[in-house]
Design a protein around this motif. Structure first.
Motif, PDB file in Angstrom:
ATOM      1  N   GLN A 182       0.815  -1.208   0.000  1.00 35.00           N
ATOM      2  CA  GLN A 182       0.000   0.000   0.000  1.00 35.00           C
ATOM      3  C   GLN A 182       0.854   1.265   0.000  1.00 35.00           C
ATOM      4  O   GLN A 182       0.377   2.334  -0.380  1.00 35.00           O
ATOM      5  N   GLY A 183       2.104   1.156   0.454  1.00 31.53           N
ATOM      6  CA  GLY A 183       2.932   2.338   0.589  1.00 31.53           C
ATOM      7  C   GLY A 183       3.891   2.560  -0.558  1.00 31.53           C
ATOM      8  O   GLY A 183       4.669   3.512  -0.521  1.00 31.53           O
ATOM      9  N   GLU A 184       3.871   1.710  -1.574  1.00 31.21           N
ATOM     10  CA  GLU A 184       4.770   1.879  -2.701  1.00 31.21           C
ATOM     11  C   GLU A 184       4.243   2.955  -3.636  1.00 31.21           C
ATOM     12  O   GLU A 184       3.078   2.939  -4.020  1.00 31.21           O
ATOM     13  N   VAL A 185       5.108   3.886  -4.011  1.00 27.85           N
ATOM     14  CA  VAL A 185       4.709   4.947  -4.932  1.00 27.85           C
ATOM     15  C   VAL A 185       4.615   4.386  -6.342  1.00 27.85           C
ATOM     16  O   VAL A 185       5.522   3.683  -6.807  1.00 27.85           O
ATOM     17  N   ARG A 186       3.492   4.662  -7.018  1.00 24.19           N
ATOM     18  CA  ARG A 186       3.267   4.188  -8.372  1.00 24.19           C
ATOM     19  C   ARG A 186       2.745   5.327  -9.226  1.00 24.19           C
ATOM     20  O   ARG A 186       2.272   6.337  -8.705  1.00 24.19           O
ATOM     21  N   GLU A 187       2.808   5.123 -10.519  1.00 26.06           N
ATOM     22  CA  GLU A 187       2.265   6.095 -11.455  1.00 26.06           C
ATOM     23  C   GLU A 187       0.811   5.757 -11.755  1.00 26.06           C
ATOM     24  O   GLU A 187       0.502   4.637 -12.135  1.00 26.06           O
TER      25      GLU A 187
ATOM     26  N   MET B 108       1.976   8.514  -6.704  1.00 25.63           N
ATOM     27  CA  MET B 108       1.407   8.448  -5.357  1.00 25.63           C
ATOM     28  C   MET B 108       1.262   6.996  -4.960  1.00 25.63           C
ATOM     29  O   MET B 108       1.444   6.084  -5.775  1.00 25.63           O
ATOM     30  N   THR B 109       0.943   6.782  -3.696  1.00 30.19           N
ATOM     31  CA  THR B 109       0.706   5.428  -3.217  1.00 30.19           C
ATOM     32  C   THR B 109      -0.714   4.998  -3.587  1.00 30.19           C
ATOM     33  O   THR B 109      -1.589   5.839  -3.829  1.00 30.19           O
ATOM     34  N   PRO B 110      -0.983   3.690  -3.637  1.00 26.48           N
ATOM     35  CA  PRO B 110      -2.358   3.239  -3.874  1.00 26.48           C
ATOM     36  C   PRO B 110      -3.351   3.799  -2.871  1.00 26.48           C
ATOM     37  O   PRO B 110      -4.483   4.118  -3.215  1.00 26.48           O
ATOM     38  N   ARG B 111      -2.931   3.948  -1.594  1.00 30.70           N
ATOM     39  CA  ARG B 111      -3.816   4.513  -0.579  1.00 30.70           C
ATOM     40  C   ARG B 111      -4.200   5.952  -0.934  1.00 30.70           C
ATOM     41  O   ARG B 111      -5.366   6.344  -0.836  1.00 30.70           O
ATOM     42  N   GLN B 112      -3.211   6.729  -1.382  1.00 33.33           N
ATOM     43  CA  GLN B 112      -3.493   8.114  -1.758  1.00 33.33           C
ATOM     44  C   GLN B 112      -4.368   8.183  -3.006  1.00 33.33           C
ATOM     45  O   GLN B 112      -5.273   9.018  -3.096  1.00 33.33           O
ATOM     46  N   ALA B 113      -4.098   7.293  -3.971  1.00 36.07           N
ATOM     47  CA  ALA B 113      -4.878   7.317  -5.208  1.00 36.07           C
ATOM     48  C   ALA B 113      -6.341   6.969  -4.946  1.00 36.07           C
ATOM     49  O   ALA B 113      -7.250   7.614  -5.485  1.00 36.07           O
ATOM     50  N   LEU B 114      -6.593   5.991  -4.094  1.00 36.23           N
ATOM     51  CA  LEU B 114      -7.977   5.631  -3.794  1.00 36.23           C
ATOM     52  C   LEU B 114      -8.679   6.759  -3.055  1.00 36.23           C
ATOM     53  O   LEU B 114      -9.861   7.038  -3.294  1.00 36.23           O
ATOM     54  N   ALA B 115      -7.958   7.434  -2.174  1.00 33.44           N
ATOM     55  CA  ALA B 115      -8.548   8.574  -1.474  1.00 33.44           C
ATOM     56  C   ALA B 115      -8.940   9.673  -2.447  1.00 33.44           C
ATOM     57  O   ALA B 115      -9.994  10.310  -2.305  1.00 33.44           O
ATOM     58  N   GLU B 116      -8.100   9.903  -3.474  1.00 28.61           N
ATOM     59  CA  GLU B 116      -8.410  10.917  -4.478  1.00 28.61           C
ATOM     60  C   GLU B 116      -9.633  10.523  -5.299  1.00 28.61           C
ATOM     61  O   GLU B 116     -10.491  11.347  -5.602  1.00 28.61           O
ATOM     62  N   ILE B 117      -9.726   9.243  -5.671  1.00 30.41           N
ATOM     63  CA  ILE B 117     -10.864   8.780  -6.471  1.00 30.41           C
ATOM     64  C   ILE B 117     -12.168   9.005  -5.729  1.00 30.41           C
ATOM     65  O   ILE B 117     -13.166   9.485  -6.295  1.00 30.41           O
ATOM     66  N   LEU B 118     -12.188   8.666  -4.432  1.00 24.01           N
ATOM     67  CA  LEU B 118     -13.429   8.729  -3.653  1.00 24.01           C
ATOM     68  C   LEU B 118     -13.660  10.076  -3.003  1.00 24.01           C
ATOM     69  O   LEU B 118     -14.686  10.273  -2.337  1.00 24.01           O
ATOM     70  N   SER B 119     -12.731  11.013  -3.192  1.00 23.91           N
ATOM     71  CA  SER B 119     -12.880  12.335  -2.591  1.00 23.91           C
ATOM     72  C   SER B 119     -14.160  13.018  -3.064  1.00 23.91           C
ATOM     73  O   SER B 119     -14.441  13.108  -4.262  1.00 23.91           O
ATOM     74  N   GLY B 120     -14.978  13.453  -2.126  1.00 20.96           N
ATOM     75  CA  GLY B 120     -16.211  14.156  -2.457  1.00 20.96           C
ATOM     76  C   GLY B 120     -17.418  13.261  -2.681  1.00 20.96           C
ATOM     77  O   GLY B 120     -18.532  13.768  -2.842  1.00 20.96           O
ATOM     78  N   THR B 121     -17.203  11.947  -2.693  1.00 22.93           N
ATOM     79  CA  THR B 121     -18.337  11.045  -2.909  1.00 22.93           C
ATOM     80  C   THR B 121     -19.036  10.663  -1.617  1.00 22.93           C
ATOM     81  O   THR B 121     -20.161  10.170  -1.636  1.00 22.93           O
TER      82      THR B 121
ATOM     83  N   LEU C 295      -2.129 -15.675 -19.758  1.00 29.14           N
ATOM     84  CA  LEU C 295      -1.608 -14.398 -19.287  1.00 29.14           C
ATOM     85  C   LEU C 295      -2.095 -13.234 -20.136  1.00 29.14           C
ATOM     86  O   LEU C 295      -2.346 -13.370 -21.338  1.00 29.14           O
ATOM     87  N   THR C 296      -2.196 -12.061 -19.511  1.00 30.22           N
ATOM     88  CA  THR C 296      -2.485 -10.818 -20.205  1.00 30.22           C
ATOM     89  C   THR C 296      -1.323  -9.856 -20.010  1.00 30.22           C
ATOM     90  O   THR C 296      -0.448 -10.067 -19.162  1.00 30.22           O
ATOM     91  N   ALA C 297      -1.321  -8.784 -20.772  1.00 28.90           N
ATOM     92  CA  ALA C 297      -0.248  -7.793 -20.665  1.00 28.90           C
ATOM     93  C   ALA C 297      -0.188  -7.187 -19.272  1.00 28.90           C
ATOM     94  O   ALA C 297       0.895  -6.903 -18.742  1.00 28.90           O
ATOM     95  N   ASP C 298      -1.344  -6.960 -18.640  1.00 23.65           N
ATOM     96  CA  ASP C 298      -1.363  -6.369 -17.306  1.00 23.65           C
ATOM     97  C   ASP C 298      -0.721  -7.268 -16.260  1.00 23.65           C
ATOM     98  O   ASP C 298      -0.334  -6.788 -15.191  1.00 23.65           O
ATOM     99  N   ASP C 299      -0.613  -8.564 -16.535  1.00 26.98           N
ATOM    100  CA  ASP C 299       0.071  -9.452 -15.600  1.00 26.98           C
ATOM    101  C   ASP C 299       1.572  -9.232 -15.598  1.00 26.98           C
ATOM    102  O   ASP C 299       2.258  -9.591 -14.630  1.00 26.98           O
ATOM    103  N   LEU C 300       2.098  -8.671 -16.655  1.00 23.71           N
ATOM    104  CA  LEU C 300       3.542  -8.480 -16.781  1.00 23.71           C
ATOM    105  C   LEU C 300       3.970  -7.028 -16.639  1.00 23.71           C
ATOM    106  O   LEU C 300       5.091  -6.752 -16.199  1.00 23.71           O
ATOM    107  N   ILE C 301       3.117  -6.086 -17.027  1.00 24.26           N
ATOM    108  CA  ILE C 301       3.484  -4.668 -17.012  1.00 24.26           C
ATOM    109  C   ILE C 301       3.018  -4.035 -15.704  1.00 24.26           C
ATOM    110  O   ILE C 301       1.825  -4.026 -15.402  1.00 24.26           O
ATOM    111  N   GLU C 302       3.953  -3.538 -14.929  1.00 23.42           N
ATOM    112  CA  GLU C 302       3.607  -2.887 -13.671  1.00 23.42           C
ATOM    113  C   GLU C 302       3.023  -1.501 -13.935  1.00 23.42           C
ATOM    114  O   GLU C 302       3.292  -0.877 -14.976  1.00 23.42           O
TER     115      GLU C 302
END
Length: 885
Positions: free
Chosen positions: A64-69, A112-125, A298-305
């Motif tokens: 949850q704390g890893e920064v991702r794009e 951002m981290t997944p935790r931050q991204a989910l907070a942004e998605i649900l912000s205001g809902t 397998l799909t591409a999403d299984d290999l591409i981070e």
């Protein structure tokens, strides 16, 4: 199993002879293994491959704390959550009964981290959420500890009912052996072998993946053959179970002393295995009696981070007891937001293993066949594209090529070399515009399986080369329309599927040159012909509030089978008649007896018919996390080409009792299945972040017109022929299945349990005569099977240590009949218990070392649905390296 993959595409798949393949390890496999080890050591060094951590976050669960794009456009919440799942690697589920329809969210982009991204998605809902483990989060419900809300979200509002689509694309989840959550939200008897389970269990063949699945066994009657023949609740062979690869049917059948239906696929490219254990009114349910198995690749999403445009994975495994090498190399690149390609290659070399040396079954294997091993090459090429914002198109080609040797001790150890080639091509199109009336899916597929066998010369006859081939082509078209009614939401799913099986068997060589009739030893029992199936279906699903769902469906299948076979009339002697009578009525002189030589005639088989198959189900959700369901399904399976066009004779004989003939009055099999079950899906049960999952199902099934081998009397020549016949009465099957798990992060425990009681009918009627003789039945599964699997995780879950115990009960009742009494004892399997240990260590997010020891106590046993001449492998240790680029 660890996997290391490079973008090498698909290379030509060649073959190597026995002494090059089965007796030694190849140089290429050794180089790949030690190169992988060097890479892993380097990547485990401090600083190598390290990922940036969020500096302003408190310690939290790994992942949850890893920064991702993130690049999530503004869209409806359901679509945004699906994108978040793909880009974060975190599985989003929803509180029981919640939905997320027509809720728009803003765009989320940046590092951002997944935790931050989910907070942004649900912000205001106003929608609450919380993370439950390193790979899952729940929205639409508050996390509580001792009755106090502790949501990760900053807002605490009145309860809000939302909707979020179940993430059926998740390859793993918090369930039993990594089962994704959608399984525990599906009101049906389904199981999944997850990507996590596949990677954690190095296997000699794909059939070993099914060992822990409730209600499922796999034939082990020919351990030399790397194919897989799945038995679900006592049913297998002759397409009773619809086996698919990415939705493409694998209908190859080859008659022999044992199971006939084999599917060939390497575990390296399997993303997950979906198992349906009852009838279905949707795509995949046509001409099937007892469920389906679908291998998803397998799909591409299984290999591409997330945040990257390409990814690769390399995997290498070696071990003891002739587990020489297994490795795979695959890569994917995303050329644009709407187009990606994936390619991979794998190789496996398994040698002649040693059976175990201890246990109650040690003396049951008196004369084992030679287990010479096999080599397998596989390649996968796939393109995934989105031509428009609401359309997708996936193209895939999977090739499997294997060589193995069949060597029978009863025939002096003569080697018959088999080359298997399996090509599966699929094209899948989806169109889901902004309309509740259209959610369209279409698929076209082609499959070709060929077994080229070179048979060694026997003392009594010469060598032969035999080609067994099955080509299949088919497709499906379905649409789902949704409506909002005053009292319920209604979803209508309707469509059509169709396919053709085209079987062909040919024989040549010195044996055939000397005796052309001998070709029918092979061609007759594996008939050549076509089988066409067309099926239309419709399903209606009513959802009232959040607690009641009622669904009903109907299917109509129509089939037509055409083919030609050779029927042999054995030589026979007609006794002489009296030509001179004595006064007392006794015969004084007989004429000479007449010998009629054997003859061969061609017989056409032409069958057709059709039938309806309804389904009905009710689902009740009395409280969050608990789902109760019941289901009825009718299924309809027409005969296969093999069953309808059988002819010729047993290899090496033309005598009466070993000749085959088609049965012109054979009827389709039909089954009624009743199920009742429950799903349990709870988070934060005993502590924050834990997960409890369970599915339990009880079922009762009755099969009418069960097809088995029997004898028919063709009155024209008074010869008994072996043919496929319909058994009288019903064949009942009943049982209970359970899969459950509890995962608390630092430790986990799970298991499965199966109970099956199958009472196969034995007698049949032909030409109005009942109870002619006992039929010949194969494959009665064990009554009981259970697996208990648990482990612990250390060092922030980098190190996992686990163990597994599997117990399989004895098969109950006779499997053979009077047609082949010698096989009755051969196919009777006893009970056995196996112990395995396994573990893994993550050097870093890129490199994982896995190890396992199977059959720790070195038990000698005959596996379920096996035969005594093929004991299972003894103690085997493996070590694997997985590296991600």
């Amino acid at each position: 199993m660890p996997q290391i993959r490079r973008n090498n595409g698909i290379m030509a798949l060649g073959t190597v002879r026995k002494n090059e393949v089965f007796r030694s390890r190849g140089k290429a496999s050794s180089v790949l293994l030690w190169s992988s080890a060097a890479i892993a050591v380097f990547c485990g060094m401090p600083g190598a491959g390290a990922q940036t951590a969020a500096s302003n976050q408190a310690p939290q669960i790994a992942g949850q704390g890893e920064v991702r794009e993130f690049n999530i456009p503004a869209q409806l919440l359901a679509s945004a959550l699906a994108t978040f799942n793909r880009q974060s690697g975190i599985q989003i589920t929803q509180a029981s009964g919640a939905t997320a329809r027509n809720i728009a969210v803003k765009a989320v982009r940046g590092s951002m981290t997944p935790r931050q991204a989910l907070a942004e998605i649900l912000s205001g809902t106003g929608i609450p959420y919380h993370f439950t483990s390193n790979r899952a989060a729940v929205i639409g419900a508050q996390q509580t500890v001792n009755g106090i809300a502790t949501d990760d979200s900053s807002t605490t509002l009145a309860p809000i009912i939302i909707t979020a689509k179940t993430n059926r694309n998740a390859a793993s989840g918090p369930g039993y052996q990594g089962t994704p959550d959608w399984v525990y939200e599906t009101p049906s008897s389904v199981s999944v072998i997850s990507r996590e389970a596949i990677q954690n269990a190095p296997t000699r063949t794909t059939r070993e993946l099914f060992s822990g699945v409730a209600g499922v066994n796999v034939s082990s009657d020919n351990a030399q053959n790397p194919g897989t023949n799945v038995n679900i609740r006592g049913l297998q062979d002759q397409t009773r179970i619809n086996t698919m690869i990415d939705g493409a049917r694998q209908n190859f059948q080859r008659s022999a002393h044992g199971s006939s239906g084999q599917t060939y696929i390497d575990p390296s490219f399997i993303r997950e295995v979906d198992i349906e254990k009852s009838g279905s009114s949707g795509v995949g349910g046509a001409a099937t009696l007892g469920g389906s198995v679908n291998y998803r690749t397998l799909t591409a999403d299984d290999l591409i981070e997330p945040g990257r445009d390409w990814g690769a994975e390399l995997d290498a495994t070696t071990g003891t007891n002739a587990y020489h090498f297994a490795g795979s190399d695959s890569a994917a690149v995303r050329l644009s937001d709407s187009f990606s390609i994936l390619g991979g290659i794998s190789y496996k070399n398994i040698g002649e293993y040693e059976p175990g040396e201890h246990g109650a079954n040690y003396n049951t294997v008196a004369n084992p066949n030679t287990i010479d091993g096999s080599q397998v090459w596989s390649g996968l090429l796939k393109a995934e594209m989105a031509p428009t914002d609401d359309a997708t198109l996936d193209l895939s080609w999977l090739r499997y090529k294997s060589e193995f040797i069949y060597s029978a001790a009863s025939e002096g150890g003569l080697d018959d070399i088999n080359d298997i080639t399996n090509d599966t091509v699929t094209a899948t199109f989806g169109w889901d515009p902004d309309s509740e009336l259209i959610d369209l899916k279409a698929r076209l597929w082609y499959n070709r399986t060929q077994d080229q066998e070179d048979r060694a010369a026997r003392p009594a006859y010469g060598a032969a080369s035999v080609t067994y081939e099955m080509q299949g082509i088919g497709g499906s078209l379905e649409n789902t329309s949704r409506f909002t009614l005053p009292f319920a939401d209604l979803a209508l799913n309707y469509g059509i599927e169709a396919f053709r099986d085209d079987g062909d068997t040919s024989a040549s060589g010195d044996l055939i040159d000397d005796d052309p009739w001998a070709a029918w030893w092979y061609q007759g029992a594996n008939g050549s012909g076509t089988r066409d199936v067309v099926s239309g279906f419709a399903n209606a699903k009513f959802e009232h509030d959040t607690w009641l769902t009622v669904d009903a469906g109907i299917r109509y299948d129509h089939y037509k089978i055409s083919g030609t076979t050779g029927v042999i009339t054995p030589a026979r002697t007609i006794p002489g008649v009296c030509i001179l009578w004595r006064p007392n009525g006794a015969c004084a002189r007989y004429s000479n007896s007449t010998t009629i030589p054997a003859s061969l005639s061609e017989v056409d088989a032409d069958l057709s018919g059709g039938g309806f198959s309804p389904t009905f189900g009710v689902t009740v959700t009395p409280t969050d996390g608990l789902q109760l369901f019941t289901k009825y399904s009718h299924s309809y399976r027409p005969p296969t080409i093999t069953e309808a066009v059988i002819g010729g004779s047993h290899v090496g004989s033309y005598s009466a009792g070993t000749v085959f003939a088609p049965n012109p009055s054979i009827e389709p099999e039909e089954a009624d299945t009743f199920e009742i079950g429950a799903n349990f899906k709870y988070d934060d049960v005993f502590q924050s972040g834990d997960a409890l999952r369970m599915k339990v199902v009880a079922f009762y099934r009755e099969v009418d017109n069960y097809i088995a081998m029997g004898q028919i009397d063709l009155s024209a020549n008074q010869t008994d022929y072996l043919a496929y016949v319909n058994l009288d009465g019903k064949t009942p099957m009943k049982g209970v299945e359970l899969e459950a798990s509890y995962d608390a992060g630092r430790y986990y425990i799970g298991g499965s349990f199966s109970y099956l009681d199958a009472d196969y009918a034995t007698n049949y009627t032909y030409n109005g005569t009942s109870n002619l003789t006992t039929s010949y039945i194969l494959f009665v599964p064990p009554k009981t099977k259970f697996t208990l699997d648990g482990g612990v995780r250390f060092f922030e879950e980098k190190l996992t240590l686990g163990g597994r115990v599997t117990h399989v009960g004895a098969a109950d009742g006779n499997i053979g009949g009077s047609l082949s009494g010698a096989l009755v004892s051969t196919w009777q399997s006893g009970d056995y218990t196996l112990y395995d240990i396994y573990g893994s260590y993550k050097f870093n997010p890129k490199t994982t070392l896995r190890f396992a020891v199977n059959n720790v106590t070195d038990v000698r046993y005959m596996p379920a649905l096996g035969q005594t001449s093929y004991p299972a492998p003894g103690r085997t240790a493996t070590v694997s390296l997985n590296f991600k680029f």
